[in-house]
Design an enzyme around this catalytic site. Structure first.
Site, short mmCIF file in Angstrom:
data_model
loop_
_atom_site.label_atom_id
_atom_site.label_comp_id
_atom_site.label_asym_id
_atom_site.label_seq_id
_atom_site.Cartn_x
_atom_site.Cartn_y
_atom_site.Cartn_z
N GLU A 119 0.83 -1.21 0.00
CA GLU A 119 0.00 0.00 0.00
C GLU A 119 0.87 1.26 0.00
OE1 GLU A 119 -3.01 -0.25 -0.64
OE2 GLU A 119 -3.89 -2.03 0.29
N HIS A 144 -7.52 -3.21 9.57
CA HIS A 144 -8.76 -3.88 9.19
C HIS A 144 -9.67 -4.09 10.42
CE1 HIS A 144 -6.25 -6.09 5.78
NE2 HIS A 144 -6.37 -4.79 5.55
P1 13P Z 1 1.08 -5.47 3.02
O1 13P Z 1 1.46 -6.77 3.69
O2 13P Z 1 1.68 -5.35 1.64
O3 13P Z 1 1.40 -4.31 3.90
O4 13P Z 1 -0.49 -5.50 2.75
C1 13P Z 1 -1.43 -5.62 3.79
C2 13P Z 1 -2.72 -4.97 3.48
O5 13P Z 1 -3.50 -4.75 4.40
C3 13P Z 1 -3.06 -4.57 2.10
O6 13P Z 1 -4.17 -3.75 2.05
ZN ZN Z 2 -5.49 -3.88 3.84
#
Ligand code: 13P
Ligand code: ZN
Length: 269
Positions: A119, A144
């Site tokens: 991201e 999340h």
């Molecule tokens: P990364 O492991 O690349 O940081 O991705 C996690 C994520 O939440 C993507 O939206």
């Molecule tokens: Zn994510």
């Protein structure tokens, strides 16, 4: 292996704070597998030793040009790395990157060549926006949270400020400590430039934005403040859901009480 943190206690403290928050994200249940990412702008605390470091990776294209980031340094969570691992070993599960003079690529400079989060376009776009708007904010978190993401599966909650007003009305602290509310960004592919673009547009109005059916992004003075805003919004979501699961629709604070709070705390909205 020697770490660049050894000779820079200010930077070490900031990275330790990222690790502390990473632990909270895992404990909250918001960071399954590699879920979520954190970046902090550490340019202000970079010393000559770090400035003189040779890159330990190739130059990598970001995919966009971010003119305010030329020569800036960031600590970034590594892609595919777990928050629960980062909490204990931040320099093995993240790295320090330097933005190159073309403003559209970066190189890793320390401690290990851990590729930064997928991201990165969104994170760096947020930092570029913050600098451009004269903000002193240095931290960006994407996570999340179960309750808040669940709420985005109801189309009624995706209309502008519906969720903001609902969450504000659950407990006075949410309005006081997340005074700009929660912006909504329609679903876009994770890690896409489209998502980065939409995120930055929404930051003009909000400190915390929701990526529909995915997660939230929060920016703040430091990583703890960014976390606190998401935590506060999540608390409101839990109060709402607890009332619903007890079989009733929560009344929420009245518009009059909300206005009273706005005046008393001198809130922006
Ligand atoms: P990364 O492991 O690349 O940081 O991705 C996690 C994520 O939440 C993507 O939206
Ligand atoms: Zn994510």
């Amino acid at each position: 292996m020697k770490s660049v943190l050894e000779n820079n206690p200010v930077l070490a403290k900031q990275v330790a704070e990222v690790a502390e928050v990473a632990g909270y994200l895992w404990q909250k249940g918001w960071a399954e597998r590699n879920g979520g990412n954190i970046t902090i702008n550490i340019t202000d605390v970079i010393d000559d030793e770090i400035r003189s470091l040779k890159p330990i990776s190739d130059k990598v294209q970001i995919g966009i040009c971010l003119p305010n980031l030329k020569g800036c340094y960031f600590y970034c969570k590594g892609t595919n790395k777990r928050m629960r691992d980062l909490a204990r070993w931040p320099m093995e599960n993240g790295s320090i990157i330097r933005i190159c003079s073309d403003c559209s690529s970066y190189e890793i400079v320390a401690d290990q060549p851990v590729p930064p989060t997928s991201e990165l376009p969104s994170h760096l776009s947020m930092h570029n926006y913050l600098i451009g708007s004269g903000s002193s904010y240095k931290a960006a978190i994407h996570t999340h949270p179960i309750d808040l993401v669940a709420m985005t599966h109801n189309p009624a909650f995706l209309k502008k400020d519906v969720l903001t007003n609902l969450l504000w009305s659950m407990i006075p602290e949410t309005r006081a400590f997340c005074p700009k509310g929660l912006g909504i960004i329609p679903y876009a592919l994770p890690s896409s430039l489209e998502l980065a673009d939409a995120t930055v547009k929404e930051l003009a109005e909000y400190d915390v934005v929701m990526w529909e059916k995915h997660g939230v992004c929060a920016v703040g003075e430091n990583v703890m403040e960014a976390f606190d805003m998401v935590d506060t919004l999540s608390k409101s979501a839990q109060i709402y859901m607890t009332a619903k699961s007890m079989g009733f629709e929560p009344t929420g604070m009245s518009a009059v009480k909300m206005e009273e709070l706005k005046v008393a705390f001198n809130l922006p909205k």
